[in-house]
Design an enzyme around this catalytic site. Structure first.
Site, PDB file in Angstrom:
ATOM      1  N   SER A   7      20.622 -29.590-101.531  1.00 33.00           N
ATOM      2  CA  SER A   7      19.894 -29.960-102.726  1.00 33.00           C
ATOM      3  C   SER A   7      18.801 -30.998-102.512  1.00 33.00           C
ATOM      4  O   SER A   7      17.921 -31.135-103.361  1.00 33.00           O
ATOM      5  CB  SER A   7      20.882 -30.503-103.762  1.00 33.00           C
ATOM      6  OG  SER A   7      21.490 -31.698-103.300  1.00 33.00           O
ATOM      7  N   LYS A  35      15.474 -39.576-103.326  1.00 33.97           N
ATOM      8  CA  LYS A  35      15.914 -38.430-104.132  1.00 33.97           C
ATOM      9  C   LYS A  35      16.029 -38.850-105.590  1.00 33.97           C
ATOM     10  O   LYS A  35      16.513 -39.950-105.899  1.00 33.97           O
ATOM     11  CB  LYS A  35      17.255 -37.924-103.588  1.00 33.97           C
ATOM     12  CG  LYS A  35      17.725 -36.586-104.135  1.00 33.97           C
ATOM     13  CD  LYS A  35      19.029 -36.156-103.450  1.00 33.97           C
ATOM     14  CE  LYS A  35      19.516 -34.794-103.918  1.00 33.97           C
ATOM     15  NZ  LYS A  35      20.771 -34.382-103.238  1.00 33.97           N
ATOM     16  N   SER A  59      24.019 -31.080 -98.443  1.00 34.48           N
ATOM     17  CA  SER A  59      22.731 -31.258 -99.126  1.00 34.48           C
ATOM     18  C   SER A  59      21.721 -32.141 -98.407  1.00 34.48           C
ATOM     19  O   SER A  59      20.573 -32.233 -98.838  1.00 34.48           O
ATOM     20  CB  SER A  59      22.955 -31.806-100.540  1.00 34.48           C
ATOM     21  OG  SER A  59      23.341 -30.764-101.402  1.00 34.48           O
TER      22      SER A  59
END
Ligand code: MG
Ligand code: ZN
Lengths: 484, 478, 94
Positions: free
Chosen positions: B141, B66, B165
């Site tokens: 996310s 990420k 997330s």
């Protein structure tokens, strides 16, 4: 608030002063990262992701900062909190890389305490800001368009010491701060140097009618960077508040800046809204819980503190209170004194020499770093006491020892500074001096003993200070037919 | 071996160890796939395999990371314009740990800006598309990591979970995602959203790969993260085939209102499956769970408002060009650099911490948090796990909820309570369900949460269910 | 419960410039979210301690041993503006 006295007489107002002191701790590394502390290195050479506040970095508490904090708390008689936590104090400024300062808020490391009758409110740990230099193209300070940030200092561990409002005069504030400085220096937790910024002092000041106990509206006077400015600044602010109240106006709670060159006090309040620091517990850190081992380590590291040392000098060595305090409150003088003590039986004389003539030569410097050795200082005191050298000549000897080292005996021999111990020779010089100062001799005979100074002066000049003042006086009086 | 990207990460690492697969070939195969990414899942892809992975535990199975994990010299932008082009001078501890274990960085994955979002539409680098339906969101996310794993662009990936997330995008993309116990994985180098909630965790195509990646994320505590802990056990690869004696608790508060019928039906079918494997299934109570979302939307924005103060245009990142005085440098930089959702949360958090509101908001939210932890503790006296649907909805259409922040926040209703309690929870693919408005079937997720540090047991239970569910996701991996 | 003045005040605290449109939109959105959040006000939380950490740890202390700092070029590499070996900003006094 109405403060006018009923009969219109001038109201007696009393200042009420509390101090907030920031002390840079003398750890190896910063408060929350492993960067070495900076002492004048080129800008931004002591930084890392943590103290630059880079995204993703996290703080970790320096163990020794806690240790020093506990020592400070012990020295000030504070209650050491079994559990303390760090908060975030949120505000924006270029010298504050994360947009918040990590500081202790409602659960500090140390609570309460007392130093020489001034109560301590709290002692907490926090991180120092970076250095912001205002340097526009023109080099002017005011109105410069650009500033530059150096993060070397950012994150240096600070202990913030807050007193209760127990101080009543500017002089008391300055004296007390000197005691605090001596205490912290003795602990070895800080350089406590105002010039270098390792000791900084703000004062909370209000005035109130004598005899009342409620506090008036206080102002905060910021960053006075010398003992002299502290006294002047506080006095100026007291005068300003007095004038306001006597004119029937109110004191406004605000932060003030004292300009030592103009002696003017100006408000630091920005045009922005009042600060709202939005304190909350820093979720990146966990509580500090004081363990028995941490307490034991702090206790074991505690030296004898200045107040106790002064008391011991008086009690055990019979020093005057003044000498004892001077030696104890400048620990390095006390150390020098104690190192010389085994070499002389005249403790008070040694103390007087160290705190007087030696300090006159060295100023604020540590005698340990001068060529003069403590046993040399003590030997000189012995020689003076044995009248082998006069006070006056001994001062010359000391100057030589401070400059170049050596033993006092060698200096005295090499420079012929030994006391004239031939009484006949000295009697002859005295007789000549009386003959050359008939006016003075008449005055002395007439009872004006002060006039003897002129004759002594001449003898001293004649002998380059090698004659003993007491002996000269005795000879003058004897030769003038007067008894001592 | 023609296409090694069809292998699981575990199989790939075993073949590498056996000398039957060249890790450089594996890396290059994934690199080529990632380079043809149509989902906008990657924000950066490595241009060469790392020089040495030999002798490592994993042997060189490439990793998606990420964007908000700092990687030295590699763009680490957290999906934000304010960090566009930012290359940090250091690498996040967990990324470094995985690289040392033989999971080298393949690419950085797209995400909601600063991990704020549940749809990945809040990225400054454009939305990520769901591999099951390119007109729909992948969740967020960590949507880039989830979509990339689901589409086979990378064998496994790192995400972060603050209120769901990892779990929610895993659910929407039909893969496995684990949010570990708070403190299990170092946060050092993870660009912070909400420090007391953020946890890094693994995404895998299956439970076994997820366990294997997790094994190498934990271990000794990281001395750079004060909140990290030494993981108390070795992470085992799961082997359970049955759930005999396992007591599953179904909280009424998280399995009724607001859950799409298709999602609920899939959830209930899996409860039956669990019973058939020997588990008991009973209702349990999490009385404060209905307040979890409110507490979360105080605590997370409050922490974010402070965490994001460092984005000030001074030391890194963008600075608004027209900044002439200090205040406007701050306000314009932050205006131009942050997207609308980030601004909203900064505002919300600043308000919640501001003078006069702290006790009513932040103080109360922290107390609600205590109650929620107490609720879970009580449930775990009688149950091994709490199970819920991961997300109340299947993947929704791009743009469907962007105009209504509150409805977007409600996506996290089933995942936020575990985040507040700091306990581990996994989402596994739970078959497909049709969206309420019709259209083709989309993945749903089954969430299993357990007490702190119960990951081994959670992974085992998840594995047993996974075997029986036999979810087939191969059609989204071309 | 949150009005325009509050929004402007909070934006100042957060150092966020907001356009007129953004102020209007933000006021509406925050009001809606706050209304939802305010439900925690209904709970009886007397005597409940706050949780700021779920991990009940203490004393993650670091030995006071220096480690190398970044090279200044590296420290300054991402700065939007550099002058005299430091991070340049508009003067706070200007
Ligand atoms: Mg302070
Ligand atoms: Zn540092």
């Amino acid at each position: 608030m109405s403060v006018s006295a009923p009969d219109g007489a001038k109201l007696q107002l009393e200042p009420v002063i509390g101090l907030e002191i920031h002390v840079q701790l003398l750890t190896q590394t910063k408060m929350f990262c492993s960067c070495a502390l900076s002492f004048g290195e080129p800008p931004n050479t002591r930084t890392c992701p943590v103290c630059l506040g880079l995204p993703g970095s996290l703080p970790v508490v320096n163990e020794r900062a806690i240790h020093f904090g506990l020592m400070i708390g012990m020295a000030l008689g504070s209650e050491l909190a079994p559990r303390s936590i760090f908060h975030r104090k949120n505000y924006f400024y270029p010298d504050l890389p994360k947009g918040y300062q990590i500081s202790q808020y409602d659960e500090p490391l140390c609570l309460g305490g007392d130093l020489d009758g001034v109560r301590i409110h709290r002692v907490h740990l926090e991180e120092d800001a970076a250095k912001l230099t205002h340097a526009g193209a023109t080099g002017r300070i005011q109105g410069s368009s650009r500033s530059v940030v150096d993060f070397n200092r950012g994150g240096t561990p600070l202990a913030e010491i807050v007193t209760e409002p127990d101080i009543r005069t500017a002089e008391q504030a300055s004296d007390w701060l000197k005691l605090l400085r001596a205490t912290l220096r003795r602990l070895g937790v800080s350089n406590v140097n105002m010039d270098e910024g390792s000791l900084r002092c703000d004062a909370n000041i209000s005035v109130r009618p004598v005899g009342t106990t409620t506090l008036g509206t206080k102002t905060e006077l910021k960053n006075m960077n010398s003992f002299r400015f502290i006294e002047r600044g506080i006095n100026a602010e007291i005068a300003r508040q007095r004038a306001l109240i006597e004119a029937g106006e109110a004191v406004v709670q605000e932060t003030l800046h004292f300009d030592p060159t103009t002696e003017q006090i100006t408000s630091l309040r920005s045009k922005e809204e009042a600060h709202d620091y939005r304190y909350f517990p820093d979720p990146d850190l966990i509580p500090v819980a004081i363990t028995p081992e941490m307490l034991e380590a702090a206790r074991a590291a505690m030296p004898e503190l200045p107040a106790a040392r002064a008391e011991r000098f008086e009690r055990e060595l019979g020093l005057t209170g003044d000498s004892a305090h001077q030696l104890a409150f400048r620990g390095e003088l006390g150390d020098f004194f104690e190192a010389g003590l085994p070499h002389t039986g005249h403790a008070q004389q040694l103390a007087t020499w160290v705190t007087g003539e030696l300090v006159r030569h060295l100023g604020d410097a540590d005698p340990a770093s001068s060529p003069l050795r403590p046993d040399g200082m003590a030997a000189l005191v012995e020689l003076v006491a044995a009248r082998k050298v006069t006070q006056t000549a001994a001062k010359d000897v000391l100057a030589e020892l401070v400059a170049n080292g050596g033993s006092p005996e060698e200096v005295i021999a090499a420079r012929g500074l030994g006391a004239i111990d031939d009484s006949d020779q000295l009697a002859g010089i005295v007789a000549a001096a009386i003959a050359g100062n008939t006016d003075a001799a008449e005055k002395i005979r007439a009872g004006n003993r002060k006039a003897i100074g002129a004759i002594i002066g001449q003898v001293m000049r004649q002998t380059n200070g090698r004659a003993d003042g007491g002996e000269i006086t005795r000879l003058v009086l004897e030769q003038l037919g007067l008894d001592g | 071996m023609t296409d090694p990207t069809g292998l699981s990460a575990l199989d790939a690492s075993r073949l590498i160890e056996a000398g039957e697969l060249d890790p450089t070939d594996l890396f290059d195969a994934y690199r080529e796939r990632a380079a043809t990414d149509e989902l906008n899942a990657f924000t950066w892809v490595a241009d060469a395999a790392p020089p040495s992975v030999s002798g490592t535990a994993l042997g060189g199975v490439p990793l998606g990371v990420k964007d908000l994990f700092c990687t030295e010299g590699v763009p680490s932008q957290a999906g934000s314009r304010i960090l566009e082009g930012y290359r940090p001078p250091y690498t996040a501890s967990v990324v470094a740990r995985l690289a040392a274990a033989g999971a080298p960085l393949l690419g950085k994955t797209n995400q909601d800006e600063f991990a704020m979002g549940s749809s990945n539409e809040n990225s400054a680098f454009g939305p990520v598309l769901n591999p099951w339906d390119h007109g729909r969101v992948p969740g967020g996310s960590s949507g880039g990591s989830a979509a990339a794993v689901a589409a086979g662009l990378v064998p496994w990936a790192l995400g972060t979970d603050t209120g769901g997330s990892i779990r929610q995008p895993a659910s929407l993309c039909g893969i496995v995602g684990l949010k570990p116990t708070y403190g299990a994985v170092s946060r050092y180098g993870m660009i912070a959203f909400a420090s007391s909630l953020d946890q890094a965790g693994p995404f895998g195509r299956d439970v076994t790969d997820t366990a294997l990646l997790f094994r190498h994320m934990v271990g000794d505590r990281d001395s750079c993260d004060s909140t990290s802990v030494t993981y108390p056990a070795k992470v085992e690869l799961p082997r359970a085939r049955r759930l005999d004696g396992i007591r599953l608790g179904v909280p009424a508060e998280l399995s009724g209102d607001g859950i799409e019928p298709g999602v609920l039906a899939a959830f209930e079918a899996t409860l039956d499956l669990a019973r058939s494997l020997g588990a008991s299934v009973d209702a349990c109570r999490l009385p404060h769970a209905p307040h979890a979302l409110s507490a979360y939307y105080v605590i997370a924005p409050a922490e974010c408002s402070s965490n994001l103060a460092r984005f000030d245009g001074v030391r890194f990142g963008m600075r608004a060009p027209e900044s002439t005085d200090l205040i406007s440098m701050y306000t314009r930089t932050r205006h131009d650099g942050f997207g609308p959702e980030v601004k909203r949360r900064i505002m919300l958090g600043t308000y919640a911490l501001s003078s006069g509101y702290y006790d009513a908001f932040y103080g109360r939210a922290q107390r609600v948090r205590t109650k929620i932890s107490d609720d879970f503790r009580a449930v775990f006296d009688d149950f091994d796990f709490v199970v819920t649907p991961t997300s109340p909805a299947v993947a929704f259409e791009l743009g469907a909820k962007t105009g209504d922040p509150l409805s977007m926040y409600l996506n996290d209703v089933c995942t936020v309570p575990m985040s507040l309690a700091g306990i581990p929870a996994i989402s596994i693919p739970n078959g497909l369900a049709r969206p309420p408005a019709g259209g083709s079937e989309l993945p749903t997720g089954f969430q299993i949460a357990g007490p702190a540090f119960s990951e081994n047991r959670i992974l085992d239970a998840a594995y047993a269910l996974e075997r029986e569910l036999a979810f087939d996701s191969s059609r989204v991996r071309p | 419960m949150i009005d325009r003045e509050d929004v402007l005040h909070v934006a100042r605290l957060a150092r966020l410039e907001l356009s007129e449109d953004e102020v209007i939109q933000m006021t509406g959105e925050l009001a809606k979210v706050l209304e939802h959040i305010a439900r925690i006000g209904e709970l009886d939380l007397d005597g409940v301690p706050p949780t700021s950490h779920v991990v009940e740890l203490t004393n993650a202390l670091r030995p006071d041993v220096p480690r190398p700092s970044l090279d200044p070029e590296v420290a300054l590499a991402s700065a939007p503006a550099v002058a005299d070996g430091g991070f340049a900003v508009p003067s706070p006094q200007a």
